[in-house]
Scaffold this active site. Sequence first.
Site, PDB file in Angstrom:
ATOM      1  N   GLY A  23      -4.103   0.947  13.829  1.00 53.06           N
ATOM      2  CA  GLY A  23      -2.652   0.838  13.887  1.00 53.06           C
ATOM      3  C   GLY A  23      -2.036   1.364  12.615  1.00 53.06           C
ATOM      4  O   GLY A  23      -2.696   1.507  11.589  1.00 53.06           O
ATOM      5  N   GLY A  25       1.937   1.390  10.373  1.00 52.00           N
ATOM      6  CA  GLY A  25       3.314   0.952  10.259  1.00 52.00           C
ATOM      7  C   GLY A  25       4.038   1.737   9.196  1.00 52.00           C
ATOM      8  O   GLY A  25       3.562   2.777   8.728  1.00 52.00           O
ATOM      9  N   LYS A  49      -7.313  -2.932   6.074  1.00 55.06           N
ATOM     10  CA  LYS A  49      -5.896  -2.653   5.893  1.00 55.06           C
ATOM     11  C   LYS A  49      -5.666  -2.025   4.528  1.00 55.06           C
ATOM     12  O   LYS A  49      -6.193  -2.499   3.517  1.00 55.06           O
ATOM     13  CB  LYS A  49      -5.095  -3.955   5.988  1.00 55.06           C
ATOM     14  CG  LYS A  49      -3.608  -3.792   5.680  1.00 55.06           C
ATOM     15  CD  LYS A  49      -2.926  -5.141   5.760  1.00 55.06           C
ATOM     16  CE  LYS A  49      -1.472  -5.033   5.336  1.00 55.06           C
ATOM     17  NZ  LYS A  49      -0.807  -6.347   5.361  1.00 55.06           N
ATOM     18  N   ASP A 143       4.968 -16.191  10.253  1.00 57.60           N
ATOM     19  CA  ASP A 143       5.272 -15.141  11.231  1.00 57.60           C
ATOM     20  C   ASP A 143       4.319 -15.225  12.415  1.00 57.60           C
ATOM     21  O   ASP A 143       3.766 -14.217  12.837  1.00 57.60           O
ATOM     22  CB  ASP A 143       5.196 -13.764  10.571  1.00 57.60           C
ATOM     23  CG  ASP A 143       5.810 -12.671  11.461  1.00 57.60           C
ATOM     24  OD1 ASP A 143       6.703 -12.999  12.267  1.00 57.60           O
ATOM     25  OD2 ASP A 143       5.395 -11.508  11.340  1.00 57.60           O
TER      26      ASP A 143
END
Length: 762
Positions: A23, A25, A49, A143
Amino acid sequence: MIEPLPPGRARLIGPYQLLGLLGAGGMGEVYLARPAGAPDPLGGLVALKTVRADLDLDDGFRIRFRREIDAAGAVRSPHTASLVGGDASGRLPWLATEYVPGPSLAEAVIRSGPMPEPVVREMGAGLARALADMHAVRVLHRDLKPGNVLLGADGPKVIDFGIAQAFDATQLTRTGVVVGSPGYISPEHVNGSRALVPASDVFCLGAVLAFAATGRGPFDDSDMAAVIFRIAQGEAELSGVPPQLRAVIEECLRSEAGTRPTPRQLADMLLPEGRAIREPFPWTEAIRGQLAAHAAGARAVAEAAAPSAAAPPAPPAAPHPGGPALAPTPVAVPGDRRGNKGLWIALAAAATVVCVVLGAVLLPGLLEGSGGGDKSGGAGGGGAQPTASASDAVRTEAGPAVVPGADAGRTGDFGAAAADVSGKPEGWQPWHVRIANGRVECVLADTSLVCGGPQRITVLDAANGKRRWQTGPGRAGTGPASVAAVTGTTVYAFEDGALVALGLADGAEKWREPLAGGARVTDSVQSDGVLYYATRTTGTGAARIFAHQLTGTHTRKWDKPWDDPADEGELLFADGRLVAVGDAVTVLKGTDGARSGSTGPGDVTCRTPVLKGRALLCAGPNGLTVVDVTAPQNRRTVADGVDIAYRPAVTRDGTVVLSAEERVYAFGLADGRQNWATPDAVDYSGAPVIVGDHAYLVTEGFLESYEFARGSQESPANRKAYSGWPDGSNSRVDPETVSLLAKGDVLFLSFEDGSVLSGYAP
């Protein structure tokens, strides 16, 4: 589900070989990776990450990234994806968590539809236990949403601690900004991120369970303002949720945080009598099909990416700076469609933190500049800065310099002089100003308040807050400015990549000594005219400790390597000994830096150390560990079982004041006996300091005082509190970010938004 690596992307990050893109962002990317040179193509798969290579990373970003690692490393739970390693100080910061081959809850429900009630209950119990494990080590998620729950073969796994906050961590969000995902935030989110409590995560979990049961969130609306209004007013849409499950979710979505169940209670409500989660986990056939597809995709990518012949042997995973406990933290991005692959929602997706600015709904900025001082503010952003600390022996021409923590051991005791009204600056009146756009921390030297901020040093008149002088803004990327000490008529500060000496009266530069290239100061402490400071070099991560003679010839006395794996640490000084606290405790002689004792990494958890003579006080979730620094193997426990929330304060006669989540305690350091405790539980806690015969508690929104000298074992004497801060405001803050000075029955407080105020002590 796993994209090919982008063209030009390096194949190695840290000790890992990248295999494919999970992924991406706005600021970061998440890759499927494995240890470089691993003989088994499927061995040790991780979700790695990192940040985009084209970003200019300032210290504030690295602090936030380090906080992700700290939050992940604090949690151990079978219901979270475990942290494998991380490095916030390298050219490209990274962290790696276990790879969970399965869809997110969002993807699973979108593709397969709502889940049956029994599956929702089993999944919800696992998620509730994950929250319980987080809260047990003082970490909030903040979150929790369908995209941050991965479905593994053995059950749900919570991910994305990217905006998680330890209860006692420095706040890095601005006032007026809500961090979280619209539709899955609590009323406390709406009231400002500083209002969040463990029950806020429970509210978010209730919304997640409603989504799993119905395929939509309980506050879904196309209008963002309507979503926020419905959350604030408690207007949840739960039609379609099975009646018995609906009753449980309604308990989670109560408007008042104190009326919601705890995570443990919620788990029992979902699976009565504490029943264990079933094995194998009872996913539906459709979800098991998605699990198989994700596992097959990962296998194909891993087998196709043959180990690089040039890849070096895999070194050990980077040590976690917070100790041995390890846990997860990939982040999530909104789904998008890519070709014929359907709705793409990352497994361990890359980071997009949704920050919803709610204008007038939120708290106003803390103490916007008003009063007699300068209101122009300073340039630059926030960021952590070295804590100034000094000895009571340090003197200006008119008296002692007072610093945060009161002395070089950070005992928090400002002494009897702090309560003597004759020491009040002449002509003093209450005032407040704003001098920067980020956290400031100040030293009181005679009639001057010397403050370090994001980029510069500012000196204020302690009587009225008017600016006397200010240095120019530092170069971008050199880090914040911090006051190291004030001796005589000279200010010593770290600014613009150097240790500088400035005239207290006018700011004129006397001398400047640049730091080594790429080095940043992580902490400093001063005693008897000698400044001790620690640095860490960007890129290599090498750390050193220096001793610099400030008075006289201002020469370097010695410097030594500091081989502690922690990225940050603290220095304390007492009785001729310098104590460096990181993952380990290292004791050095102040005269020549020779090592006189140490503990092994992880032997003692010491997040907020205090040094009182030879006693090193290390606060933790199960009391206060007292380490004899002359023989570090000798340890004992005070306040056994007390979950200490903030750095303790210690009086000159050896009384320790501790703040837990719901009570304040005083213990004798020598005998470990409890002197007193507040008799009733409260819904706040705060950081204690000592002023004369009073203990002050700096809470989220006010000051409280206890006259403990005449207190009984049951209760302190003369307990009283402000309804707000000394200037009458009611702004809420993180107590750890407030710096307090006390002198002459007057308090000086500085805050993370660049505000400084002075008011009467309670």
